[in-house]
Write a protein that holds these residues in place. Structure first.
Motif, PDB file in Angstrom:
ATOM      1  N   GLU A  93      20.794  -4.770  13.961  1.00 33.73           N
ATOM      2  CA  GLU A  93      21.479  -5.921  14.352  1.00 33.73           C
ATOM      3  C   GLU A  93      22.661  -5.594  15.000  1.00 33.73           C
ATOM      4  OE1 GLU A  93      21.747  -8.759  11.242  1.00 33.73           O
ATOM      5  OE2 GLU A  93      23.006 -10.138  12.436  1.00 33.73           O
ATOM      6  N   ALA A  94      23.443  -4.644  14.610  1.00 29.96           N
ATOM      7  CA  ALA A  94      24.415  -3.928  14.947  1.00 29.96           C
ATOM      8  C   ALA A  94      24.306  -3.449  16.573  1.00 29.96           C
ATOM      9  CB  ALA A  94      25.336  -2.882  14.192  1.00 29.96           C
ATOM     10  N   ALA A  95      23.334  -2.622  16.662  1.00 34.63           N
ATOM     11  CA  ALA A  95      23.075  -2.103  17.855  1.00 34.63           C
ATOM     12  C   ALA A  95      22.465  -3.043  18.939  1.00 34.63           C
ATOM     13  CB  ALA A  95      21.825  -1.083  17.553  1.00 34.63           C
ATOM     14  N   VAL A  96      21.899  -4.216  18.267  1.00 36.29           N
ATOM     15  CA  VAL A  96      21.513  -5.289  19.479  1.00 36.29           C
ATOM     16  C   VAL A  96      22.668  -5.985  19.885  1.00 36.29           C
ATOM     17  CG1 VAL A  96      20.035  -7.825  19.638  1.00 36.29           C
ATOM     18  CG2 VAL A  96      19.088  -5.592  18.451  1.00 36.29           C
ATOM     19  N   GLU A  97      23.614  -6.074  19.030  1.00 34.59           N
ATOM     20  CA  GLU A  97      24.946  -6.786  19.276  1.00 34.59           C
ATOM     21  C   GLU A  97      25.529  -6.092  20.438  1.00 34.59           C
ATOM     22  OE1 GLU A  97      27.294  -7.706  15.702  1.00 34.59           O
ATOM     23  OE2 GLU A  97      25.828  -9.484  15.175  1.00 34.59           O
ATOM     24  N   ASP A  98      25.587  -4.806  20.339  1.00 35.80           N
ATOM     25  CA  ASP A  98      26.185  -3.732  21.214  1.00 35.80           C
ATOM     26  C   ASP A  98      25.548  -3.823  22.408  1.00 35.80           C
ATOM     27  OD1 ASP A  98      28.026  -3.048  19.499  1.00 35.80           O
ATOM     28  OD2 ASP A  98      26.937  -1.137  19.124  1.00 35.80           O
ATOM     29  N   GLY A  99      24.450  -4.586  22.605  1.00 35.59           N
ATOM     30  CA  GLY A  99      23.461  -4.816  23.978  1.00 35.59           C
ATOM     31  C   GLY A  99      22.479  -3.577  24.060  1.00 35.59           C
ATOM     32  N   THR A 100      22.198  -2.610  22.880  1.00 36.55           N
ATOM     33  CA  THR A 100      21.381  -1.761  22.935  1.00 36.55           C
ATOM     34  C   THR A 100      19.879  -2.369  22.966  1.00 36.55           C
ATOM     35  OG1 THR A 100      22.733  -0.525  21.429  1.00 36.55           O
ATOM     36  CG2 THR A 100      20.795   0.522  21.722  1.00 36.55           C
ATOM     37  N   GLU A 101      18.987  -1.744  23.853  1.00 39.60           N
ATOM     38  CA  GLU A 101      17.813  -2.335  23.944  1.00 39.60           C
ATOM     39  C   GLU A 101      16.863  -1.344  23.166  1.00 39.60           C
ATOM     40  OE1 GLU A 101      16.372  -4.507  26.282  1.00 39.60           O
ATOM     41  OE2 GLU A 101      17.827  -5.308  27.443  1.00 39.60           O
ATOM     42  N   LEU A 102      16.391  -1.974  22.033  1.00 40.02           N
ATOM     43  CA  LEU A 102      15.356  -1.228  21.183  1.00 40.02           C
ATOM     44  C   LEU A 102      13.850  -1.902  21.008  1.00 40.02           C
ATOM     45  CD1 LEU A 102      17.812  -1.210  18.099  1.00 40.02           C
ATOM     46  CD2 LEU A 102      17.112   0.853  19.667  1.00 40.02           C
ATOM     47  N   GLU A 103      12.854  -1.236  20.602  1.00 42.53           N
ATOM     48  CA  GLU A 103      11.637  -1.745  20.457  1.00 42.53           C
ATOM     49  C   GLU A 103      11.273  -1.304  18.895  1.00 42.53           C
ATOM     50  OE1 GLU A 103       8.424  -1.315  22.861  1.00 42.53           O
ATOM     51  OE2 GLU A 103       9.870  -1.066  24.687  1.00 42.53           O
ATOM     52  N   ALA A 104      10.333  -2.044  18.138  1.00 44.05           N
ATOM     53  CA  ALA A 104      10.367  -1.704  16.767  1.00 44.05           C
ATOM     54  C   ALA A 104       8.586  -1.556  16.587  1.00 44.05           C
ATOM     55  CB  ALA A 104      10.783  -2.648  15.905  1.00 44.05           C
ATOM     56  N   ILE A 105       8.280  -0.482  15.793  1.00 39.40           N
ATOM     57  CA  ILE A 105       7.016  -0.469  15.378  1.00 39.40           C
ATOM     58  C   ILE A 105       7.037  -0.783  13.730  1.00 39.40           C
ATOM     59  CG2 ILE A 105       5.085   0.953  14.935  1.00 39.40           C
ATOM     60  CD1 ILE A 105       5.950   2.652  17.256  1.00 39.40           C
ATOM     61  N   VAL A 106       6.272  -1.921  13.297  1.00 39.87           N
ATOM     62  CA  VAL A 106       6.533  -2.245  11.954  1.00 39.87           C
ATOM     63  C   VAL A 106       5.359  -2.121  11.137  1.00 39.87           C
ATOM     64  CG1 VAL A 106       7.358  -4.296  10.531  1.00 39.87           C
ATOM     65  CG2 VAL A 106       8.503  -4.034  12.808  1.00 39.87           C
ATOM     66  N   LYS A 107       5.501  -1.477  10.061  1.00 40.32           N
ATOM     67  CA  LYS A 107       4.365  -1.161   9.195  1.00 40.32           C
ATOM     68  C   LYS A 107       4.242  -2.212   8.162  1.00 40.32           C
ATOM     69  CE  LYS A 107       3.464   2.748   7.390  1.00 40.32           C
ATOM     70  NZ  LYS A 107       3.947   2.695   5.880  1.00 40.32           N
ATOM     71  N   GLU A 108       3.062  -2.981   8.062  1.00 42.05           N
ATOM     72  CA  GLU A 108       3.019  -4.202   7.293  1.00 42.05           C
ATOM     73  C   GLU A 108       3.336  -3.953   5.770  1.00 42.05           C
ATOM     74  OE1 GLU A 108      -1.852  -3.511   6.792  1.00 42.05           O
ATOM     75  OE2 GLU A 108      -0.897  -5.389   7.450  1.00 42.05           O
ATOM     76  N   THR A 109       3.227  -2.744   5.165  1.00 41.96           N
ATOM     77  CA  THR A 109       3.734  -2.218   3.922  1.00 41.96           C
ATOM     78  C   THR A 109       2.930  -3.050   2.681  1.00 41.96           C
ATOM     79  OG1 THR A 109       5.934  -2.081   4.947  1.00 41.96           O
ATOM     80  CG2 THR A 109       5.908  -1.776   2.612  1.00 41.96           C
ATOM     81  N   ARG A 110       1.834  -2.591   2.512  1.00 43.54           N
ATOM     82  CA  ARG A 110       0.914  -2.978   1.313  1.00 43.54           C
ATOM     83  C   ARG A 110       1.615  -2.546   0.104  1.00 43.54           C
ATOM     84  NH1 ARG A 110      -3.263  -5.375  -0.481  1.00 43.54           N
ATOM     85  NH2 ARG A 110      -4.225  -3.337  -1.133  1.00 43.54           N
ATOM     86  N   PRO A 111       1.357  -3.226  -1.057  1.00 45.45           N
ATOM     87  CA  PRO A 111       0.565  -4.243  -0.982  1.00 45.45           C
ATOM     88  C   PRO A 111       1.344  -5.652  -0.808  1.00 45.45           C
ATOM     89  CG  PRO A 111       1.369  -3.776  -3.262  1.00 45.45           C
ATOM     90  CD  PRO A 111       1.755  -2.544  -2.338  1.00 45.45           C
ATOM     91  N   ARG A 112       2.658  -5.757  -0.694  1.00 46.65           N
ATOM     92  CA  ARG A 112       3.391  -6.849  -0.728  1.00 46.65           C
ATOM     93  C   ARG A 112       3.528  -7.338   0.722  1.00 46.65           C
ATOM     94  NH1 ARG A 112       4.490  -9.257  -5.931  1.00 46.65           N
ATOM     95  NH2 ARG A 112       5.707 -10.620  -4.819  1.00 46.65           N
ATOM     96  N   ASN A 113       3.416  -6.695   1.902  1.00 50.98           N
ATOM     97  CA  ASN A 113       3.430  -6.961   2.994  1.00 50.98           C
ATOM     98  C   ASN A 113       5.044  -7.374   3.548  1.00 50.98           C
ATOM     99  OD1 ASN A 113       0.953  -6.651   4.034  1.00 50.98           O
ATOM    100  ND2 ASN A 113       0.216  -8.491   3.114  1.00 50.98           N
ATOM    101  N   GLN A 114       6.126  -6.613   3.022  1.00 45.55           N
ATOM    102  CA  GLN A 114       7.529  -7.089   3.347  1.00 45.55           C
ATOM    103  C   GLN A 114       7.536  -6.852   4.720  1.00 45.55           C
ATOM    104  OE1 GLN A 114       6.502  -5.232   0.492  1.00 45.55           O
ATOM    105  NE2 GLN A 114       7.724  -5.171  -0.914  1.00 45.55           N
ATOM    106  N   GLY A 115       6.704  -5.821   5.603  1.00 45.01           N
ATOM    107  CA  GLY A 115       6.777  -5.550   6.940  1.00 45.01           C
ATOM    108  C   GLY A 115       6.744  -6.994   7.520  1.00 45.01           C
TER     109      GLY A 115
END
Ligand code: RUB
Length: 319
Positions: free
Chosen positions: A142-164
């Motif tokens: 969030e702080a990086a995005v506020e600074d204008g940094t362009e990011l991309e994310a690869i998000v693991k779904e995180t079994r078994p509760r899928n917090q991803g």
């Protein structure tokens, strides 16, 4: 026979919500537990200082018993109970309310500060892989995005509760492009990542990081591929008992999170194991980012000694 201390319903509700993971994530658990102690203090009708103190200890014990791995929970309870002072109920009440308010605002502030420090490690165009959902890790993005940094994310779904899924939703709210992948695809997608960014439930004195199950293997793979491994963790995640040799208890959760009853019966007689966390050795971590700056994992013990000394008392136990 003496009556058991009378606890506010919000203490029971908060304990249930933590145990059932409606309230989850180490920082959020600490915040909710402190808030519940604040309510206990505010609404207590104890008629003596001794009864008030016994109620607060009993409330802390109930909250403490919910989940064993995130040290932010006992650290929060210790902080609030050690701030309880006074000779009568009103003085005690005010001291707990003050301590809870300070604890909660420090927690927010620490996360903001940590986020700004973590953002410094992220550059324009970087791809960040995440595991589980961590508010400390999110604060860095969030702080990086506020600074204008362009990011991309690869998000693991995180079994078994899928917090991803929570991470993916919050990243999209920040405008970060997200690719959601199954956990087994992590090794393949690390080729496209610049950072592995995770949170922590506990950090041991030797710099080992206890976090959601799957973190350890992921960190080994990331290191193997030259992907930086960054752990975002406020100092409340430092586990003072590990200074004196204690191990961090790993929570074992219910089999039903892994497999439903019918499928299990169809398969036949099997054991199911569901540890919620694992331990990443310090050699697989590049940096632990705290609100006090970033540390190589091996030197986090210096901060731990400064903040906690050898103090591992449990003020919720009966004297
Ligand atoms: C959550 C988890 C998170 C840490 C840090 O596990 O492992 O990475 O708690 O979170 P669970 P935060 O979903 O089982 O609670 O940075 O928000 O404290």
């Amino acid at each position: 026979m003496t009556e058991p201390p009378s606890l506010h319903p919000e203490v029971h509700e908060t304990a249930d919500r933590i145990a059932e993971m409606e309230v989850r994530g180490a920082a959020t658990i600490a915040d909710a537990a402190a808030a519940a102690l604040g309510t206990q203090a505010a609404d207590s009708d104890a008629e003596s200082a001794a009864v008030f103190r016994a109620e607060l200890r009993a409330a802390a014990r109930e909250l403490h018993e919910t989940r064993p791995t995130a040290v932010s929970l006992p650290n929060a309870l210790r902080y609030v109970l050690s701030g309880m002072e006074g000779d009568n109920v009103e003085e005690l009440r005010r001291s707990v309310e003050r301590t809870v308010a300070r604890f909660r605002s420090d927690l927010d502030e620490a996360q903001d500060r940590l986020g700004r420090i973590g953002a410094g490690r992220l550059s324009d165009g970087d791809v960040v892989m995440t595991h589980c959902h961590s508010t400390d890790a999110m604060a860095c993005i969030e702080a990086a995005v506020e600074d204008g940094t362009e990011l991309e994310a690869i998000v693991k779904e995180t079994r078994p509760r899928n917090q991803g899924h929570i991470t993916a939703r919050q990243l999209r709210e920040l405008g970060v492009p997200v690719t959601l992948v199954v956990d087994n695809a992590a090794h393949r997608f690390l080729d496209d990542a610049d950072h592995l960014l995770v949170g922590a439930d506990s950090i041991a004195a030797d710099g080992s990081v206890v976090n959601k199950i799957g973190t350890a293997g992921l960190a080994v793979s990331a290191r193997d591929r030259g992907v930086e491994v960054m752990v975002a963790a406020q100092s409340i995640k430092l586990h003072p008992k590990t200074l004196t040799g204690a191990a961090v208890e790993i929570e074992q959760r219910d089999d039903s999170e892994v497999i439903d009853e019918k499928t299990r019966a169809d398969i036949g007689d099997i054991e199911v194991a569901n540890p919620a966390f694992d331990v990443t050795p310090p050699r697989h971590v590049d940096a632990i980012v705290t609100e006090r700056g970033q540390f190589p994992p091996e030197s986090v013990v210096v901060l731990m000694r400064e903040l906690f000394g050898e103090s591992v008392d449990e003020p919720w136990q009966e004297p």
